[in-house]
Motif scaffolding. Structure first.
Motif, PDB file in Angstrom:
ATOM      1  N   ASP A   4      -4.348  22.508 -48.949  1.00 49.37           N
ATOM      2  CA  ASP A   4      -4.689  23.733 -49.637  1.00 49.37           C
ATOM      3  C   ASP A   4      -5.632  24.568 -48.682  1.00 49.37           C
ATOM      4  O   ASP A   4      -5.544  25.775 -48.597  1.00 49.37           O
ATOM      5  CB  ASP A   4      -5.068  23.781 -51.157  1.00 49.37           C
ATOM      6  N   LEU A   5      -6.484  23.688 -48.221  1.00 45.31           N
ATOM      7  CA  LEU A   5      -7.814  24.594 -47.339  1.00 45.31           C
ATOM      8  C   LEU A   5      -7.220  24.795 -45.885  1.00 45.31           C
ATOM      9  O   LEU A   5      -7.468  26.054 -45.266  1.00 45.31           O
ATOM     10  CB  LEU A   5      -8.978  23.737 -47.376  1.00 45.31           C
TER      11      LEU A   5
ATOM     12  N   PHE B  12      -3.954  19.449 -37.704  1.00 41.93           N
ATOM     13  CA  PHE B  12      -4.367  19.305 -39.390  1.00 41.93           C
ATOM     14  C   PHE B  12      -5.050  17.891 -39.711  1.00 41.93           C
ATOM     15  O   PHE B  12      -5.597  17.901 -40.505  1.00 41.93           O
ATOM     16  CB  PHE B  12      -3.252  19.755 -39.961  1.00 41.93           C
ATOM     17  N   VAL B  13      -4.473  16.909 -39.086  1.00 43.80           N
ATOM     18  CA  VAL B  13      -4.965  15.526 -39.555  1.00 43.80           C
ATOM     19  C   VAL B  13      -6.237  15.145 -38.781  1.00 43.80           C
ATOM     20  O   VAL B  13      -7.115  14.506 -39.610  1.00 43.80           O
ATOM     21  CB  VAL B  13      -3.571  14.305 -39.316  1.00 43.80           C
TER      22      VAL B  13
ATOM     23  N   LEU C 158      -0.244  13.274 -44.517  1.00 46.41           N
ATOM     24  CA  LEU C 158      -1.390  13.374 -45.040  1.00 46.41           C
ATOM     25  C   LEU C 158      -2.154  12.029 -45.747  1.00 46.41           C
ATOM     26  O   LEU C 158      -3.156  11.813 -45.937  1.00 46.41           O
ATOM     27  CB  LEU C 158      -1.924  14.512 -45.761  1.00 46.41           C
ATOM     28  N   LYS C 159      -1.123  11.177 -46.297  1.00 45.37           N
ATOM     29  CA  LYS C 159      -1.619  10.061 -47.143  1.00 45.37           C
ATOM     30  C   LYS C 159      -1.872   8.926 -46.227  1.00 45.37           C
ATOM     31  O   LYS C 159      -1.176   8.401 -45.539  1.00 45.37           O
ATOM     32  CB  LYS C 159      -0.395   9.519 -47.883  1.00 45.37           C
TER      33      LYS C 159
ATOM     34  N   SER D  30     -11.981  12.321 -42.106  1.00 46.46           N
ATOM     35  CA  SER D  30     -12.836  11.950 -43.152  1.00 46.46           C
ATOM     36  C   SER D  30     -12.477  12.045 -44.515  1.00 46.46           C
ATOM     37  O   SER D  30     -12.447  11.333 -45.205  1.00 46.46           O
ATOM     38  CB  SER D  30     -14.351  12.312 -42.808  1.00 46.46           C
ATOM     39  N   ALA D  31     -12.001  13.353 -44.574  1.00 46.94           N
ATOM     40  CA  ALA D  31     -11.382  13.904 -46.042  1.00 46.94           C
ATOM     41  C   ALA D  31     -10.203  12.912 -46.265  1.00 46.94           C
ATOM     42  O   ALA D  31     -10.182  12.482 -47.573  1.00 46.94           O
ATOM     43  CB  ALA D  31     -11.178  15.088 -46.133  1.00 46.94           C
ATOM     44  N   LEU D  32      -9.328  12.610 -45.334  1.00 43.88           N
ATOM     45  CA  LEU D  32      -8.020  12.097 -45.884  1.00 43.88           C
ATOM     46  C   LEU D  32      -8.376  10.707 -46.062  1.00 43.88           C
ATOM     47  O   LEU D  32      -7.654   9.984 -46.862  1.00 43.88           O
ATOM     48  CB  LEU D  32      -7.024  12.292 -44.854  1.00 43.88           C
ATOM     49  N   GLU D  33      -9.237   9.942 -45.365  1.00 40.92           N
ATOM     50  CA  GLU D  33      -9.514   8.550 -45.687  1.00 40.92           C
ATOM     51  C   GLU D  33     -10.059   8.602 -47.111  1.00 40.92           C
ATOM     52  O   GLU D  33      -9.744   7.319 -47.574  1.00 40.92           O
ATOM     53  CB  GLU D  33     -10.557   8.153 -44.734  1.00 40.92           C
ATOM     54  N   PHE D  34     -10.546   9.428 -47.692  1.00 44.35           N
ATOM     55  CA  PHE D  34     -10.854   9.503 -49.201  1.00 44.35           C
ATOM     56  C   PHE D  34      -9.979   9.886 -50.125  1.00 44.35           C
ATOM     57  O   PHE D  34     -10.156  10.021 -51.194  1.00 44.35           O
ATOM     58  CB  PHE D  34     -12.283  10.153 -49.189  1.00 44.35           C
ATOM     59  N   GLY D  35      -8.751  10.189 -49.532  1.00 45.61           N
ATOM     60  CA  GLY D  35      -7.575  10.637 -50.215  1.00 45.61           C
ATOM     61  C   GLY D  35      -7.390  11.982 -50.927  1.00 45.61           C
ATOM     62  O   GLY D  35      -6.831  12.293 -51.660  1.00 45.61           O
TER      63      GLY D  35
END
Length: 283
Positions: free
Chosen positions: A161-162, A143-144, A44-45, A149-154
């Protein structure tokens, strides 16, 4: 198994369901860290190898990656019939078939048929189910990709969790089915089953009955269900299995379970034609 000697049997199945059997993916996980921490740190990172792996591969092999991403995501999220893929993506069916043919040629997806389907069903584009062949592709698109969009912001922990935490068990269940089928293939080669089957796979009919495992030698059947859940398998699970297929051939029943079996089912298995297979048996 050998990549993660310190993991529990359950965690080894999670690792396989996420990464498949490709060493390039497996070596990105740290066997001293939990499954959760490995997902956070190594998938995810933003910037880590596995975060970018799928996009890198697709851009090397294909043009129109946006179209392919849309189709693969639809399949990863459970839209396995051609019409379901069409409804999810709104791409013309003739184009979907062409895109899918390219993905099959690359070994990214495959078309699966009920084990008792005849050749004429295989020739019909509307028959069969499409699925991703690679476990990591399946995980990445489930999942990725939808949370880029959310992962790009860390926002890695939030995405875990979600969207992952409470669904990982369900996600791993299809990999557990393939593990159970492989277990039976090995037992079949060794002659340790009550029949020497010629065909094995999943089975379904037009009445929405499904079996995780259906194997036959042409004279008898081996029918099985694979339960990757946190509760023990019960007698009612066994009864459900017996009621699913009305074929008149003699039947042998196999139940596979992550969490074991209820005591009354264990006692019943000593009298009836059902074999109970635990994770310990498989490993």
């Amino acid at each position: 198994i050998k990549f993660f000697p310190k993991y529990s049997l359950e965690d080894k199945i999670y690792a396989y369901s996420i990464l498949g059997g490709i060493p390039h993916y497996l070596k990105e996980f740290d066997g001293s860290k939990s499954i959760k921490q490995n997902i956070l740190d190594n998938i995810l990172k933003k910037g880590c190898i596995l975060y970018n792996e799928v996009n890198f591969m697709l851009h090397q092999e294909l043009r129109e990656t946006t179209m392919y991403n849309t189709i693969i995501e639809a399949i990863a999220l459970g839209n396995t019939k051609l019409n379901d893929i069409y409804l999810k993506t709104n791409i013309e069916k003739t184009k979907i078939i062409a895109y899918i043919s390219n993905l099959i040629e690359l070994g990214i997806i495959e078309r699966e048929f009920s084990v008792d389907d005849k050749l004429k069903e295989h020739a019909n584009n509307q028959r069969g189910l499409y699925k991703l062949t690679d476990n990591f592709f399946k995980f990445w698109y489930a999942f990725v990709f939808p949370n880029t969009s959310a992962l790009e912001f860390g926002y890695t922990k939030g995405v875990y969790d979600l969207y992952i935490k409470d669904t990982l068990n369900h996600f791993a269940s299809s990999s557990f089915e393939s593990i159970c089928i492989n277990y039976l293939n090995l037992e079949n080669i060794k002659g340790k089953l009550p029949l020497r089957f010629k065909r094995i796979g999943r089975w379904w009919d037009n009445n929405n009955s499904e079996l995780d495992i259906y194997a036959t030698d042409g004279k008898s059947l081996l029918l099985g269900e694979c339960k990757f859940k946190n509760s023990k398998v019960t007698i009612s699970d066994y009864e459900d299995l017996k009621n699913k297929c009305q074929n008149e051939m003699p039947k042998y029943y196999y139940l596979f379970s992550k969490s074991g079996f209820k005591e009354n089912l264990i006692e019943l298995s000593k009298k009836e034609n059902v074999k109970l297979i635990s994770l310990e048996d498989i490993f």
